[in-house]
Design a protein around this motif. Structure first.
Motif, PDB file in Angstrom:
ATOM      1  N   LEU A  59      91.286 -20.093 -68.772  1.00 22.64           N
ATOM      2  CA  LEU A  59      91.727 -20.269 -67.486  1.00 22.64           C
ATOM      3  C   LEU A  59      93.030 -21.342 -67.870  1.00 22.64           C
ATOM      4  CD1 LEU A  59      88.455 -21.278 -65.354  1.00 22.64           C
ATOM      5  CD2 LEU A  59      89.915 -18.744 -65.301  1.00 22.64           C
ATOM      6  N   PHE A  60      92.891 -22.201 -68.508  1.00 20.49           N
ATOM      7  CA  PHE A  60      94.088 -23.174 -68.803  1.00 20.49           C
ATOM      8  C   PHE A  60      95.279 -22.295 -69.311  1.00 20.49           C
ATOM      9  CE2 PHE A  60      95.034 -27.727 -69.364  1.00 20.49           C
ATOM     10  CZ  PHE A  60      96.309 -27.494 -69.929  1.00 20.49           C
ATOM     11  N   PHE A  61      95.071 -21.444 -70.502  1.00 17.22           N
ATOM     12  CA  PHE A  61      96.063 -20.783 -71.105  1.00 17.22           C
ATOM     13  C   PHE A  61      96.862 -19.911 -70.018  1.00 17.22           C
ATOM     14  CE2 PHE A  61      97.668 -17.087 -73.084  1.00 17.22           C
ATOM     15  CZ  PHE A  61      98.447 -17.643 -74.235  1.00 17.22           C
ATOM     16  N   PHE A  62      96.004 -19.021 -69.192  1.00 18.07           N
ATOM     17  CA  PHE A  62      96.730 -18.073 -68.414  1.00 18.07           C
ATOM     18  C   PHE A  62      97.278 -18.805 -66.885  1.00 18.07           C
ATOM     19  CE2 PHE A  62      94.341 -15.098 -70.911  1.00 18.07           C
ATOM     20  CZ  PHE A  62      95.256 -14.104 -71.255  1.00 18.07           C
ATOM     21  N   ASN A  63      96.482 -19.882 -66.587  1.00 14.60           N
ATOM     22  CA  ASN A  63      96.923 -20.316 -65.201  1.00 14.60           C
ATOM     23  C   ASN A  63      98.023 -21.481 -65.568  1.00 14.60           C
ATOM     24  OD1 ASN A  63      95.211 -21.278 -62.297  1.00 14.60           O
ATOM     25  ND2 ASN A  63      97.437 -21.312 -62.948  1.00 14.60           N
ATOM     26  N   ILE A  64      97.799 -22.226 -66.368  1.00 14.00           N
ATOM     27  CA  ILE A  64      98.814 -23.473 -66.781  1.00 14.00           C
ATOM     28  C   ILE A  64      99.898 -22.993 -67.794  1.00 14.00           C
ATOM     29  CG2 ILE A  64      99.044 -25.927 -67.603  1.00 14.00           C
ATOM     30  CD1 ILE A  64      97.390 -25.516 -65.025  1.00 14.00           C
ATOM     31  N   ASN A  65      99.646 -22.844 -69.022  1.00 18.82           N
ATOM     32  CA  ASN A  65     100.643 -22.196 -69.788  1.00 18.82           C
ATOM     33  C   ASN A  65     101.545 -21.102 -69.558  1.00 18.82           C
ATOM     34  OD1 ASN A  65      99.225 -24.253 -71.396  1.00 18.82           O
ATOM     35  ND2 ASN A  65      98.266 -22.748 -72.917  1.00 18.82           N
ATOM     36  N   VAL A  66     100.971 -19.997 -69.160  1.00 17.67           N
ATOM     37  CA  VAL A  66     101.737 -18.848 -68.853  1.00 17.67           C
ATOM     38  C   VAL A  66     102.456 -18.710 -67.497  1.00 17.67           C
ATOM     39  CG1 VAL A  66     101.724 -16.404 -68.525  1.00 17.67           C
ATOM     40  CG2 VAL A  66     100.391 -17.343 -70.421  1.00 17.67           C
ATOM     41  N   LEU A  67     101.596 -19.235 -66.379  1.00 20.75           N
ATOM     42  CA  LEU A  67     101.964 -19.212 -65.055  1.00 20.75           C
ATOM     43  C   LEU A  67     103.056 -20.301 -64.577  1.00 20.75           C
ATOM     44  CD1 LEU A  67     102.161 -18.022 -62.116  1.00 20.75           C
ATOM     45  CD2 LEU A  67     100.128 -19.322 -61.545  1.00 20.75           C
ATOM     46  N   PHE A  68     102.778 -21.635 -65.248  1.00 27.23           N
ATOM     47  CA  PHE A  68     103.686 -22.717 -65.041  1.00 27.23           C
ATOM     48  C   PHE A  68     104.837 -22.551 -65.718  1.00 27.23           C
ATOM     49  CE2 PHE A  68     100.851 -26.381 -63.716  1.00 27.23           C
ATOM     50  CZ  PHE A  68     100.180 -25.665 -62.658  1.00 27.23           C
ATOM     51  N   TRP A  69     104.692 -21.733 -66.901  1.00 28.80           N
ATOM     52  CA  TRP A  69     105.993 -21.412 -68.088  1.00 28.80           C
ATOM     53  C   TRP A  69     106.849 -20.722 -67.084  1.00 28.80           C
ATOM     54  CZ3 TRP A  69     106.731 -16.849 -70.987  1.00 28.80           C
ATOM     55  CH2 TRP A  69     107.726 -16.950 -71.628  1.00 28.80           C
ATOM     56  N   LEU A  70     106.208 -19.535 -66.537  1.00 31.49           N
ATOM     57  CA  LEU A  70     107.045 -18.660 -65.813  1.00 31.49           C
ATOM     58  C   LEU A  70     107.757 -19.179 -64.895  1.00 31.49           C
ATOM     59  CD1 LEU A  70     104.870 -15.539 -65.868  1.00 31.49           C
ATOM     60  CD2 LEU A  70     106.864 -15.700 -67.040  1.00 31.49           C
ATOM     61  N   ILE A  71     107.196 -19.958 -63.740  1.00 29.42           N
ATOM     62  CA  ILE A  71     107.442 -20.875 -62.840  1.00 29.42           C
ATOM     63  C   ILE A  71     108.929 -21.752 -63.421  1.00 29.42           C
ATOM     64  CG2 ILE A  71     107.124 -22.787 -60.928  1.00 29.42           C
ATOM     65  CD1 ILE A  71     104.408 -21.565 -60.879  1.00 29.42           C
ATOM     66  N   SER A  72     108.645 -22.236 -64.414  1.00 31.79           N
ATOM     67  CA  SER A  72     109.653 -23.209 -65.025  1.00 31.79           C
ATOM     68  C   SER A  72     110.873 -22.051 -65.239  1.00 31.79           C
ATOM     69  CB  SER A  72     109.093 -23.908 -66.318  1.00 31.79           C
ATOM     70  OG  SER A  72     109.054 -22.953 -67.218  1.00 31.79           O
ATOM     71  N   LEU A  73     110.790 -21.144 -65.631  1.00 33.70           N
ATOM     72  CA  LEU A  73     111.897 -20.122 -66.054  1.00 33.70           C
ATOM     73  C   LEU A  73     112.620 -19.857 -64.916  1.00 33.70           C
ATOM     74  CD1 LEU A  73     110.238 -17.897 -68.846  1.00 33.70           C
ATOM     75  CD2 LEU A  73     111.812 -19.655 -69.089  1.00 33.70           C
ATOM     76  N   ILE A  74     112.088 -19.609 -63.758  1.00 36.07           N
ATOM     77  CA  ILE A  74     112.471 -19.344 -62.546  1.00 36.07           C
ATOM     78  C   ILE A  74     113.292 -20.579 -61.778  1.00 36.07           C
ATOM     79  CG2 ILE A  74     112.140 -18.632 -60.052  1.00 36.07           C
ATOM     80  CD1 ILE A  74     109.569 -16.993 -61.116  1.00 36.07           C
ATOM     81  N   GLN A  75     112.552 -21.582 -61.943  1.00 33.24           N
ATOM     82  CA  GLN A  75     113.261 -22.735 -61.405  1.00 33.24           C
ATOM     83  C   GLN A  75     114.325 -23.571 -62.472  1.00 33.24           C
ATOM     84  OE1 GLN A  75     109.909 -25.101 -59.585  1.00 33.24           O
ATOM     85  NE2 GLN A  75     110.583 -24.373 -57.790  1.00 33.24           N
TER      86      GLN A  75
END
Length: 317
Positions: A49-65
């Motif tokens: 859960l941590f890998f996909f929700n924090i690492n991947v999702l948060f990272w994608l959000i950071s790229l957008i923002q």
């Protein structure tokens, strides 16, 4: 929609995938074979859960923002999510008093750190990212977009899961409360209070300098009063006392390896201390004053001033 409101909405929605998936697991794990591995391997599930929700999702959000602000906010939230995950997992077993104490302490710690974060950021969501991430972005240039996945997010999984392992142990062993539990509580509360007082004194110092700057007066070069008189980083000291106190809960239940998380976190904070102090001495208006402060004042553990440095009377007053 204003930036502050938009970032607040993003932050509130971001953990929902993990929360909903875990709720589904708790409801259906007895009836669906796909959930059987989750029932027997709680650490594997939480890391997934941590890998996909924090690492991947948060990272994608950071790229957008183009900003890694959200991981700072979630440093205060993820331990709360983890302690409730371990407590409510179907395979958990625990002493109810110890469980409620650790959950309560985690909430108090999280509220303290969350309040400190938003007070420092003037109650804004995502106004800026950690200055260390900004420095790394300059260092890696065009490669930062992929390096940030490892340097900002994947590393957080190692740190956060590591320091929160006592929460897992507390909810894996059911033994009576003993004297070491009481000692752990005292350490945890001491760390929380110490960090809160130190952060409050720092906030007052920064606010005062901001007002001096507005009216064109000279800035006060260094904070050398209160807890900061005895330690150059009393907020860091308090934070470490909290995590080491939490580790005692796990050690008390027979898990000697639980110290690893606290040790790694302390080493990381030691490196951060070096970065912060390098930044301090680069500021011309405070460089000399801070160098003297470094020579006379303990780094973390509060202690009396060194008497080896003679300070001029006008600076000592």
């Amino acid at each position: 929609m204003g930036r502050n409101l938009k970032n607040a909405l993003i932050a509130l929605l971001a953990p929902l995938p993990s929360i909903l998936l875990f709720a589904s697991f708790n409801h259906h794990h007895h009836h669906h074979p796909i959930w059987s591995w989750c029932h027997h391997h709680p650490l594997l599930l939480v890391n997934t859960l941590f890998f996909f929700n924090i690492n991947v999702l948060f990272w994608l959000i950071s790229l957008i923002q183009s900003s890694n602000w959200m991981i700072d906010v979630y440093w205060t939230v993820i331990p709360v999510l983890l302690v409730h995950y371990f407590q409510s997992h179907p395979s958990s077993q625990f002493n109810l008093g110890r469980s409620r104490t650790v959950v309560g302490l985690t909430w108090v710690w999280a509220m303290r750190l969350t309040h400190s974060y938003f007070r420092r950021e003037k109650w804004q969501w995502g106004a800026r990212e950690d200055w260390r991430f900004t420095d790394l972005a300059r260092q890696y240039g065009k490669n930062w977009w992929w390096v940030s996945f490892f340097a900002v997010y994947l590393i957080q999984q190692v740190f956060l899961i590591g320091v929160c392992m006592p929460m897992y142990i507390v909810h894996s062993v059911d033994t009576p409360w003993n004297i070491w539990d009481t000692f752990a509580v005292i350490m945890c509360i001491t760390g929380i209070v110490f960090a809160y007082v130190a952060d409050t004194q720092l906030h007052a110092f920064v606010t005062r300098n901001e007002k001096l700057k507005e009216i064109g007066n000279a800035l006060v070069p260094n904070l050398d009063s209160g807890l900061w008189y005895y330690s150059r980083h009393p907020n860091y000291f308090g934070e470490q006392v909290w995590w080491w106190g939490l580790a005692i809960f796990g050690w008390n239940l027979g898990c000697t390896w639980v110290w690893i998380g606290a040790v790694v976190n302390t080493m990381c904070l030691g490196y951060v201390t070096v970065l912060v102090e390098r930044k301090m001495v680069k500021l011309e208006y405070r460089a000399e004053e801070y160098k003297t402060y470094q020579k006379r004042t303990s780094v973390w553990i509060p202690w009396f001033k060194s008497s080896t440095i003679q300070v001029p009377k006008e600076k000592a007053s």
